[in-house]
Design a protein around this motif. Structure first.
Motif, PDB file in Angstrom:
ATOM      1  N   ASP A 149     -18.683 -33.395  23.040  1.00 63.77           N
ATOM      2  CA  ASP A 149     -20.047 -33.646  23.108  1.00 63.77           C
ATOM      3  C   ASP A 149     -20.156 -35.287  22.976  1.00 63.77           C
ATOM      4  OD1 ASP A 149     -19.109 -33.242  20.582  1.00 63.77           O
ATOM      5  OD2 ASP A 149     -21.259 -33.034  19.659  1.00 63.77           O
ATOM      6  N   HIS A 150     -19.427 -35.667  22.122  1.00 62.30           N
ATOM      7  CA  HIS A 150     -19.574 -37.139  21.527  1.00 62.30           C
ATOM      8  C   HIS A 150     -19.366 -38.378  22.662  1.00 62.30           C
ATOM      9  CE1 HIS A 150     -21.495 -36.438  17.851  1.00 62.30           C
ATOM     10  NE2 HIS A 150     -20.229 -35.496  17.644  1.00 62.30           N
ATOM     11  N   GLU A 151     -18.414 -37.915  23.538  1.00 64.02           N
ATOM     12  CA  GLU A 151     -18.187 -38.626  24.941  1.00 64.02           C
ATOM     13  C   GLU A 151     -19.708 -39.198  25.491  1.00 64.02           C
ATOM     14  OE1 GLU A 151     -16.421 -36.341  24.134  1.00 64.02           O
ATOM     15  OE2 GLU A 151     -14.265 -37.136  23.943  1.00 64.02           O
ATOM     16  N   SER A 180      -9.823 -38.759  12.541  1.00 54.86           N
ATOM     17  CA  SER A 180     -10.366 -39.635  11.564  1.00 54.86           C
ATOM     18  C   SER A 180     -11.698 -39.263  11.160  1.00 54.86           C
ATOM     19  CB  SER A 180     -10.341 -41.183  12.028  1.00 54.86           C
ATOM     20  OG  SER A 180     -11.074 -41.065  13.456  1.00 54.86           O
ATOM     21  N   SER A 181     -12.240 -38.318  12.090  1.00 49.58           N
ATOM     22  CA  SER A 181     -13.749 -38.054  11.848  1.00 49.58           C
ATOM     23  C   SER A 181     -13.993 -37.367  10.604  1.00 49.58           C
ATOM     24  CB  SER A 181     -14.345 -37.298  12.781  1.00 49.58           C
ATOM     25  OG  SER A 181     -14.165 -37.806  14.148  1.00 49.58           O
ATOM     26  N   GLY A 182     -14.796 -38.024   9.956  1.00 52.90           N
ATOM     27  CA  GLY A 182     -15.267 -37.350   8.376  1.00 52.90           C
ATOM     28  C   GLY A 182     -14.319 -37.883   7.364  1.00 52.90           C
ATOM     29  N   GLY A 188     -10.984 -27.527  18.984  1.00 57.08           N
ATOM     30  CA  GLY A 188     -11.256 -28.792  17.984  1.00 57.08           C
ATOM     31  C   GLY A 188     -12.536 -28.566  17.265  1.00 57.08           C
ATOM     32  N   ASP A 189     -13.205 -29.908  17.228  1.00 57.97           N
ATOM     33  CA  ASP A 189     -14.772 -29.785  17.077  1.00 57.97           C
ATOM     34  C   ASP A 189     -15.178 -29.897  15.522  1.00 57.97           C
ATOM     35  OD1 ASP A 189     -17.401 -29.824  17.637  1.00 57.97           O
ATOM     36  OD2 ASP A 189     -17.580 -27.634  16.978  1.00 57.97           O
ATOM     37  N   GLU A 190     -14.384 -28.914  14.942  1.00 56.49           N
ATOM     38  CA  GLU A 190     -14.905 -28.586  13.482  1.00 56.49           C
ATOM     39  C   GLU A 190     -14.616 -29.731  12.301  1.00 56.49           C
ATOM     40  OE1 GLU A 190     -16.305 -25.728  12.303  1.00 56.49           O
ATOM     41  OE2 GLU A 190     -16.476 -24.657  14.386  1.00 56.49           O
ATOM     42  N   HIS A 191     -13.825 -30.352  12.782  1.00 55.07           N
ATOM     43  CA  HIS A 191     -12.899 -31.349  11.701  1.00 55.07           C
ATOM     44  C   HIS A 191     -12.640 -30.851  10.610  1.00 55.07           C
ATOM     45  CE1 HIS A 191     -16.341 -34.575  13.493  1.00 55.07           C
ATOM     46  NE2 HIS A 191     -15.407 -34.189  14.218  1.00 55.07           N
ATOM     47  N   GLN A 192     -12.139 -29.716  10.750  1.00 52.61           N
ATOM     48  CA  GLN A 192     -11.553 -28.897   9.747  1.00 52.61           C
ATOM     49  C   GLN A 192     -10.202 -28.158  10.402  1.00 52.61           C
ATOM     50  OE1 GLN A 192     -13.344 -26.478   6.413  1.00 52.61           O
ATOM     51  NE2 GLN A 192     -15.260 -27.216   7.626  1.00 52.61           N
ATOM     52  N   GLY A 231     -11.105 -33.602  22.836  1.00 51.48           N
ATOM     53  CA  GLY A 231     -12.262 -34.387  22.895  1.00 51.48           C
ATOM     54  C   GLY A 231     -12.810 -35.187  21.627  1.00 51.48           C
ATOM     55  N   ASP A 232     -14.010 -35.631  21.933  1.00 47.66           N
ATOM     56  CA  ASP A 232     -14.671 -36.563  20.718  1.00 47.66           C
ATOM     57  C   ASP A 232     -13.642 -37.973  20.984  1.00 47.66           C
ATOM     58  OD1 ASP A 232     -16.757 -34.877  20.398  1.00 47.66           O
ATOM     59  OD2 ASP A 232     -16.441 -34.571  18.565  1.00 47.66           O
ATOM     60  N   TYR A 233     -13.222 -38.368  22.043  1.00 47.34           N
ATOM     61  CA  TYR A 233     -12.414 -39.674  21.851  1.00 47.34           C
ATOM     62  C   TYR A 233     -13.426 -40.907  21.368  1.00 47.34           C
ATOM     63  CZ  TYR A 233      -8.928 -42.695  24.185  1.00 47.34           C
ATOM     64  OH  TYR A 233      -7.824 -43.497  24.214  1.00 47.34           O
TER      65      TYR A 233
HETATM   66 FE   LIG Z   1     -15.857 -34.448  16.485  1.00 49.09          FE
END
Ligand SMILES: [Fe+2]
Length: 531
Positions: A254-256, A455-457, A423-427, A190-192
Motif C-alpha cells: 500500500d505505502h508505495e 526497519s518499519s516500527g 509481509g505487511d505486518e511488521h512482525q 512491498g512498502d519500499y
Molecule cells: Fe509496511
C-alpha cells in the motif's frame, strides 16, 4: 552573446550550466538533426547515486536497472530535460574480462532518466555481473543469477524475503546482511517507501521515539514528490548493497501509493477520479525506480504486476498483487468485532482475472513447491485474546469468500506443498492455513511465513505484550516475533526451511543479526514444525 556559443545550436555551454544547475550535463557530440540522445554527457556530480539493480530473472537473462540522478533530491534530479545515452555491460566474471552482452539504452526524461534493460541470451543457473556507463562516469557493479531452466532437475534454491523499509524509523542494516547471504534471488513484498510526511518523533511502544533520519518533504502526491522519496531511500548504501547482490522480484503493497488503498479507493474517501491522479504518479515513480520488465510499464494508473517465476522442477512462484483489483475493506477497515461484510459474496482480493490465473497455475504447476509470494496475511488470526473475534480487515481474513475459494481449491484438489509468503505486518509469523482458523481441520491446507520489516516500527521487541495470549487462542500460529530483519528460505525437494533472521536494533549502526528461529515444512506434510 556569450563566447561559449555552440555554433550548431546558438546555445552557450554557460547557459546550459545555468539551466541544469551545479550538476549540469552538457553534450560534446550532438548530431545536427532530430533530438538524439546525449551520447557524451559531462556530469559535475556522480550520476549513479541511486545505485543499480537487477530483477525478474529467467533462464537466459534478467532486467538491469539504473537511474541517472546527479542531484537525487532536486526537482529534475540534476539532469537536463533531454534523453541521455547509457551503455551497459553484462560480464561472466566480476572483473569484466569476459563480456557476455553489452549495448546502449536511452535514459529518457519522461521516465526520470531511468533505464530498464532486458538482458537475454545468457547461460542458465549462473551468476553474472553488470554495470552502466554514461559519458565517462561508471556505475557500481551489480550481480544477478539466471535461473535453472524450467523443469530441469534442481536440488536446492536459496532466496530472501524482505520488505517494509520505513526510512525514518530505522537503518537498513538488515539489507547489508541480506547482501551477504549468497541468495539466488530476493522477493520484496512491498512498502519500499512510505508516503507520509517527515517526522522527527513518533509514538513507539514505550513512548516517544526520535527517528534516526527524516523524510525530506511533507506527504507525497506528485510525480516529483514520489521520485524524490524513492531517491532518498535509494541513496542508502545498505539498500544499494542488497540490490547489487541478487536479482529481486519486487511488488508493491500500500505505502508505495497510500496507506491501505485498494483498487480506486483511498482511506480518506477521495473521489476515485482524483485518487487516480495520485495513483498514476505513484505507479510511474514505482516503475521508474524498480528493476521491472517493460511488461510492467504503467498504463495510466494501472500496472501489470502479478507474474510468475519458475526455478527448475523445484519452485514455482506466483507473485500476486493484492492491492490493485481488491474490493473495499470490510468493517470500514477498522479492527473490531466481526462484522457481516467479512462474508460478502462479491468480495475480491485478486480480482477475477488474477484469481483465475493463480488458480490455474496451482493446478498446472509441475514444480515440487508451489508458492504465493504476496503482501497481506492469509491466516485468519483472531487478533483479540478475549472472547471477541477480531480480524485485520486489510488482510485475507477480511475477505472470506475469495480466501475460501483459493484455499478450498487447494484442499479439494489435494494439492500439496503450497507455501504462502507474506509481509505487511511488521512482525514475523509462521503458521498453518485452514478454511476456518477457529475450527481448524485435522490437516492444514498450506503453510504461511510472514516476514517482519527491514526497519518499519523501529527496533522492535521479542514479542508484543498481547501476542502470547493471542497465540494461545490461535492454534494455527506456530511462531511470532516482533524484531526487524528478513527471511531466508532454503528449499530442497524434501524440505522447506524458513530462517527468521532478526536484528537486536536498527536505530544505530551496530545492530547485530542472529537467526531467531528456523521453521520447516516437509514435502507432503503441510504442518509447520521447528527445523
Ligand atoms: Fe509496511
Amino acid at each position: 552573446m556569450n563566447k561559449l556559443v555552440d555554433a550548431r545550436y546558438g546555445y552557450s555551454r554557460r547557459r546550459l550550466l545555468q539551466a541544469f544547475g551545479a550538476s549540469a550535463v552538457t553534450a560534446l557530440s550532438i548530431p545536427l538533426l532530430g533530438r538524439p540522445a546525449l551520447a557524451q554527457p559531462l556530469f559535475m556530480n556522480y550520476p549513479f547515486q541511486l545505485g543499480v539493480a537487477a530483477g525478474d530473472p529467467v533462464a537466459d537473462g534478467f532486467v538491469i536497472w539504473t537511474r541517472l540522478a546527479p542531484e537525487p533530491l532536486a526537482i529534475g534530479h540534476g539532469m537536463p530535460a533531454q534523453p541521455v545515452d547509457v551503455s551497459w555491460e553484462v560480464a561472466a566474471d566480476a572483473g569484466f574480462k569476459t563480456i557476455a552482452r553489452k549495448g546502449t539504452a536511452i535514459a529518457r526524461p519522461e521516465l526520470g532518466h531511468s533505464v530498464h534493460v532486458e538482458v537475454a541470451g545468457l547461460e542458465p543457473a549462473r551468476p553474472y555481473w553488470y554495470r552502466f556507463q554514461a559519458g565517462s562516469e561508471r556505475s557500481l557493479t551489480g550481480r544477478a543469477r539466471t535461473t535453472p531452466p524450467i523443469g530441469s532437475r534442481l536440488d536446492k534454491v536459496r532466496f530472501g524475503v524482505a520488505g517494509c523499509q520505513h526510512y525514518e524509523q530505522g537503518l537498513f542494516t538488515a539489507h547489508r546482511n541480506l547482501a551477504a547471504e549468497e541468495l539466488d534471488f530476493v522477493f520484496f513484498y512491498g512498502d519500499y517507501i512510505y508516503e507520509g510526511r517527515g517526522n522527527r518523533v513518533w509514538n513507539g511502544p514505550n513512548g516517544p521515539v526520535e527517528n534516526v533520519r527524516q523524510y525530506a518533504s511533507q506527504e507525497i502526491y506528485s510525480l516529483d514528490d514520489y521520485r524524490r522519496r524513492y531517491a532518498q531511500h535509494k541513496m542508502d548504501a545498505d539498500l544499494q548493497a542488497a540490490h547489487a547482490s541478487a536479482a529481486w522480484f519486487v511488488v508493491w503493497d500500500d505505502h508505495e501509493t497510500d496507506n491501505n488503498w485498494v483498487s480506486e479507493l483511498d482511506q480518506d474517501g477521495t473521489p476515485a477520479n482524483v485518487f487516480a491522479l495520485r495513483r498514476q504518479a505513484a505507479v510511474q515513480a514505482f516503475y521508474e525506480n524498480m528493476p521491472l520488465r517493460p511488461t510492467a510499464f504503467p498504463v495510466g494508473a494501472a500496472m501489470q504486476l502479478y507474474r510468475s517465476a519458475t526455478f527448475g522442477d523445484l519452485l514455482d512462484l506466483s507473485i500476486l498483487d493484492t492491492r490493485q483489483y481488491r474490493s473495499d475493506q470490510p468493517c470500514g477497515d477498522k479492527w473490531g468485532a466481526v462484522c457481516d461484510t467479512l462474508d460478502r459474496a462479491d468480495a475480491d482480493v485478486l480480482g477475477a482475472r488474477q484469481e483465475a490465473w493463480a488458480l490455474g497455475r496451482l493446478s498446472s504447476s509441475k514444480a515440487r513447491w508451489k508458492t504465493f509470494a504476496q503482501q497481506v496475511m492469509m491466516m485468519d488470526l483472531d487478533r483479540d485474546p478475549g472472547p471477541a473475534y477480531v480480524v485485520n480487515p486489510d488482510s485475507w481474513a477480511g475477505y472470506r469468500t475469495p480466501r475460501n475459494r483459493l484455499l478450498g481449491q487447494i484442499d479439494r484438489r489435494k494439492l500439496s506443498n503450497v507455501v504462502v509468503l507474506t509481509g505487511d505486518e511488521h512482525q514475523n509469523y509462521a503458521g498453518e492455513l485452514h478454511l476456518d482458523g477457529r475450527n481448524p481441520g485435522r490437516r492444514p491446507i498450506a503453510a504461511e511465513f510472514v516476514t517482519t520489516s527491514i526497519s518499519s516500527g523501529g527496533d522492535g521487541i521479542e514479542q508484543r505484550p498481547d501476542m502470547a495470549a493471542i497465540q494461545a487462542v490461535n492454534a494455527q500460529l506456530k511462531f511470532n516475533n516482533a524484531q526487524r530483519g528478513y527471511l531466508v528460505c532454503d528449499v530442497t525437494p524434501e524440505r522447506w526451511v524458513s530462517d527468521f533472521k532478526v536484528l537486536d536494533r536498527v536505530t544505530d549502526r551496530n545492530g547485530t543479526l542472529r537467526s531467531r528461529a528456523k521453521l520447516a515444512v516437509a514435502a507432503g506434510d503441510p504442518r509447520v514444525v521447528a527445523a
